[in-house]
Write a protein that holds these residues in place. Sequence first.
Motif, short mmCIF file in Angstrom:
data_model
loop_
_atom_site.label_atom_id
_atom_site.label_comp_id
_atom_site.label_asym_id
_atom_site.label_seq_id
_atom_site.Cartn_x
_atom_site.Cartn_y
_atom_site.Cartn_z
N ARG A 17 0.16 -52.26 -14.86
CA ARG A 17 1.46 -50.92 -15.42
C ARG A 17 0.60 -49.57 -15.80
O ARG A 17 1.02 -48.56 -15.35
N LEU A 18 -0.69 -49.89 -16.12
CA LEU A 18 -1.51 -48.49 -16.67
C LEU A 18 -1.95 -47.94 -15.22
O LEU A 18 -1.90 -46.71 -15.03
N MET A 19 -2.09 -48.74 -14.30
CA MET A 19 -2.66 -48.38 -12.99
C MET A 19 -1.39 -47.51 -12.38
O MET A 19 -1.65 -46.35 -11.80
N VAL A 20 -0.31 -47.99 -12.33
CA VAL A 20 0.82 -47.40 -11.69
C VAL A 20 1.24 -46.07 -12.32
O VAL A 20 1.13 -45.09 -11.68
N THR A 21 1.02 -45.84 -13.68
CA THR A 21 1.14 -44.88 -14.43
C THR A 21 0.27 -43.76 -14.08
O THR A 21 0.62 -42.58 -13.79
N ALA A 22 -0.96 -44.19 -13.94
CA ALA A 22 -2.10 -43.20 -13.44
C ALA A 22 -2.11 -42.54 -12.17
O ALA A 22 -2.15 -41.51 -12.06
N LEU A 23 -1.64 -43.38 -11.25
CA LEU A 23 -1.47 -43.04 -9.85
C LEU A 23 -0.42 -42.10 -9.78
O LEU A 23 -0.51 -41.19 -9.10
N ARG A 24 0.89 -42.38 -10.46
CA ARG A 24 1.93 -41.39 -10.50
C ARG A 24 1.64 -40.05 -11.05
O ARG A 24 1.99 -39.13 -10.74
N ALA A 25 0.75 -40.08 -12.03
CA ALA A 25 0.31 -39.00 -12.59
C ALA A 25 -0.67 -37.98 -11.87
O ALA A 25 -0.56 -36.80 -11.92
N HIS A 26 -1.42 -38.80 -10.88
CA HIS A 26 -2.04 -37.95 -9.79
C HIS A 26 -1.29 -37.65 -8.61
O HIS A 26 -2.00 -37.12 -7.53
N GLY A 27 0.10 -37.75 -8.70
CA GLY A 27 0.96 -37.31 -7.39
C GLY A 27 1.17 -38.51 -6.41
O GLY A 27 1.71 -38.18 -5.51
N PHE A 28 0.67 -39.71 -6.98
CA PHE A 28 0.90 -40.69 -5.55
C PHE A 28 2.35 -41.40 -6.13
O PHE A 28 3.01 -41.12 -7.05
N SER A 29 2.92 -42.33 -5.23
CA SER A 29 4.10 -42.99 -5.64
C SER A 29 3.72 -44.45 -5.21
O SER A 29 4.30 -45.08 -4.40
N PRO A 30 3.24 -44.93 -6.17
CA PRO A 30 2.97 -46.38 -5.99
C PRO A 30 4.33 -47.45 -6.44
O PRO A 30 5.23 -46.77 -7.06
N ARG A 31 4.35 -48.36 -6.01
CA ARG A 31 5.51 -49.32 -5.85
C ARG A 31 5.50 -49.82 -7.36
O ARG A 31 4.60 -50.15 -7.96
N GLU A 32 6.68 -50.34 -7.87
CA GLU A 32 6.90 -50.54 -9.26
C GLU A 32 6.56 -51.86 -9.44
O GLU A 32 6.47 -52.71 -8.54
N ILE A 33 5.84 -52.10 -10.59
CA ILE A 33 5.61 -53.79 -10.84
C ILE A 33 6.74 -54.41 -11.59
O ILE A 33 7.38 -53.91 -12.38
N LEU A 34 7.16 -55.21 -10.50
CA LEU A 34 8.44 -55.79 -11.04
C LEU A 34 8.17 -57.08 -12.18
O LEU A 34 7.15 -57.48 -12.20
N ASP A 35 9.06 -57.10 -13.26
CA ASP A 35 9.06 -58.09 -14.29
C ASP A 35 9.50 -59.58 -13.33
O ASP A 35 10.13 -59.59 -12.52
N GLY A 36 9.03 -60.52 -14.10
CA GLY A 36 9.35 -61.78 -13.86
C GLY A 36 8.05 -62.61 -13.37
O GLY A 36 6.98 -62.16 -13.88
N GLY A 37 8.08 -63.64 -12.89
CA GLY A 37 6.90 -64.61 -12.69
C GLY A 37 7.03 -65.81 -13.92
O GLY A 37 7.84 -65.85 -14.49
N LEU A 38 5.70 -66.42 -13.97
CA LEU A 38 5.69 -67.47 -14.97
C LEU A 38 4.90 -66.62 -16.10
O LEU A 38 3.77 -66.11 -16.05
N PRO A 39 5.33 -67.17 -17.21
CA PRO A 39 4.63 -66.67 -18.39
C PRO A 39 3.13 -67.19 -18.45
O PRO A 39 2.79 -68.43 -18.17
N GLY A 40 2.18 -66.45 -18.57
CA GLY A 40 0.89 -66.87 -18.82
C GLY A 40 0.10 -66.78 -17.70
O GLY A 40 -1.15 -67.06 -17.44
N ILE A 41 0.79 -66.28 -16.41
CA ILE A 41 0.10 -66.23 -15.15
C ILE A 41 -0.11 -64.95 -14.77
O ILE A 41 0.78 -64.45 -14.22
N GLY A 42 -1.26 -64.30 -15.26
CA GLY A 42 -1.56 -62.86 -15.08
C GLY A 42 -1.81 -62.48 -13.36
O GLY A 42 -1.80 -61.20 -13.28
N THR A 43 -2.34 -63.36 -12.67
CA THR A 43 -2.91 -63.09 -11.52
C THR A 43 -1.95 -63.43 -10.58
O THR A 43 -2.29 -63.25 -9.31
#
Length: 76
Positions: A17-43
């Motif tokens: 989420r920080l990466m998406v925000t930082a890329l947007r701040a630099h003028g890029f248009s990253p795809r949004e990180i979607l909520d969901g998945g399984l709790p505890g599985i970060g990768t």
Amino acid sequence: MTDYETIVYVERESVARLMVTALRAHGFSPREILDGGLPGIGTGLTGKGLAIAVPASEARDAQPLAEALLKDMVGK
């Protein structure tokens, strides 16, 4: 329809989420990180991590920035 290209993978959702925000701040248009998945599985289920993707036309410029940001964020 825009074609997206993965420029980097990150292990934790908070870093993604920080990466998406930082890329947007630099003028890029990253795809949004979607909520969901399984709790505890970060990768995600791929084992590579969460994909950070930008439109293919931005990938060449965004990838070096994303790699540098990731290195600063997680110390890799």
